[in-house]
Motif scaffolding. Structure first.
Motif, mmCIF file in Angstrom:
data_model
loop_
_atom_site.group_PDB
_atom_site.id
_atom_site.type_symbol
_atom_site.label_atom_id
_atom_site.label_comp_id
_atom_site.label_asym_id
_atom_site.label_seq_id
_atom_site.Cartn_x
_atom_site.Cartn_y
_atom_site.Cartn_z
ATOM 1 N N VAL A 148 0.837 -1.203 0.000
ATOM 2 C CA VAL A 148 0.000 0.000 0.000
ATOM 3 C C VAL A 148 0.872 1.253 0.000
ATOM 4 O O VAL A 148 0.624 2.196 -0.762
ATOM 5 N N GLU A 168 -11.398 -10.226 -1.217
ATOM 6 C CA GLU A 168 -11.212 -8.855 -1.682
ATOM 7 C C GLU A 168 -12.383 -7.985 -1.248
ATOM 8 O O GLU A 168 -13.529 -8.426 -1.260
ATOM 9 N N THR A 214 -10.620 4.430 -0.435
ATOM 10 C CA THR A 214 -11.077 3.986 -1.749
ATOM 11 C C THR A 214 -10.985 2.474 -1.907
ATOM 12 O O THR A 214 -11.942 1.818 -2.311
ATOM 13 N N ARG A 215 -9.834 1.890 -1.571
ATOM 14 C CA ARG A 215 -9.598 0.467 -1.839
ATOM 15 C C ARG A 215 -10.196 -0.459 -0.778
ATOM 16 O O ARG A 215 -10.390 -1.643 -1.028
ATOM 17 N N TYR A 216 -10.478 0.087 0.416
ATOM 18 C CA TYR A 216 -11.174 -0.706 1.441
ATOM 19 C C TYR A 216 -12.625 -0.252 1.581
ATOM 20 O O TYR A 216 -13.341 -0.720 2.462
ATOM 21 N N ARG A 223 2.312 1.810 -3.443
ATOM 22 C CA ARG A 223 1.274 2.312 -4.347
ATOM 23 C C ARG A 223 0.987 3.783 -4.070
ATOM 24 O O ARG A 223 0.822 4.576 -4.998
ATOM 25 N N TYR A 254 -5.994 6.364 0.019
ATOM 26 C CA TYR A 254 -5.934 5.083 -0.687
ATOM 27 C C TYR A 254 -6.839 4.059 -0.010
ATOM 28 O O TYR A 254 -7.628 3.379 -0.658
ATOM 29 N N CYS A 255 -6.725 3.957 1.305
ATOM 30 C CA CYS A 255 -7.495 2.948 2.037
ATOM 31 C C CYS A 255 -8.989 3.249 2.017
ATOM 32 O O CYS A 255 -9.799 2.322 1.959
ATOM 33 N N GLY A 302 -11.432 -3.772 -3.703
ATOM 34 C CA GLY A 302 -10.479 -4.570 -4.462
ATOM 35 C C GLY A 302 -9.229 -5.014 -3.735
ATOM 36 O O GLY A 302 -8.526 -5.888 -4.214
ATOM 37 N N ASP A 303 -8.917 -4.435 -2.595
ATOM 38 C CA ASP A 303 -7.723 -4.871 -1.863
ATOM 39 C C ASP A 303 -8.081 -6.032 -0.936
ATOM 40 O O ASP A 303 -9.239 -6.204 -0.555
#
Length: 166
Positions: A70, A117, A87-89, A73, A84-85, A142-143
């Motif tokens: 992470v 995921e 959005t991706r979580y 990225r 980031y988290c 997606g993560d």
């Protein structure tokens, strides 16, 4: 062993925790695996709260090694771990989480977790928390994530908290 009585089939079927079906927060509305996490496994998450006997311990975690992924990225994307988290979580503002800290922890006992995921989640709020009044915004998910119900301070201990917005 914590959660040994919850099979993957039960989890993906009728399992309810805190009034919700947690399988719905995985892509395809199903956890892909039931994993035994041994003592000393390192976990992390973005949260406003650390680990304390004064409040419930959240059941959503990420395996420790993924934090380096992470951070790499985030450096490439020139964004914060917090953004980031979110959005991706797929942590929507409606859940009232600022995700202000990267909390790392160590398992004190082996536990069973459910892995998969993160599913996308719809919201009308931007990643920054502004109410757009739009009905077509999705946080993509997606993560990889772990779901570990019934955690207490007997099972997990905080290692550190660091700001997630850097």
């Amino acid at each position: 062993m914590l959660n040994e009585n919850i099979s993957l089939a039960d989890f993906n079927g009728t399992f309810v925790y805190n009034g919700r079906s947690p399988k719905d927060f995985f892509r395809g509305k199903t956890a892909k695996a039931r994993q035994l996490l041994p003592v000393d496994t390192i976990l992390w998450k973005c949260s406003d709260y650390g680990i304390s006997p004064s409040h419930a311990i959240t059941e959503w975690w990420v395996i420790g090694d993924h934090l380096d992924v992470v951070k790499q990225r985030c450096a490439r994307l020139r964004t914060s771990v917090q953004r980031y988290c979110r959005t991706r979580y797929a942590v929507i503002w409606e859940w009232k989480s600022g995700m202000s800290q990267i909390v790392t922890a160590r398992l004190l006992q082996g536990v069973y977790a459910f892995a998969g995921e993160t599913a996308a989640v719809g919201t009308q709020y931007s990643v920054e928390g502004a109410d757009t009044k739009l009905k077509n915004i999705a946080l993509i998910g997606g993560d990889p994530q772990l779901y570990i119900p019934n955690l207490t301070t007997q099972h997990i201990s905080e290692i550190s908290q660091k700001p997630s917005n850097l």
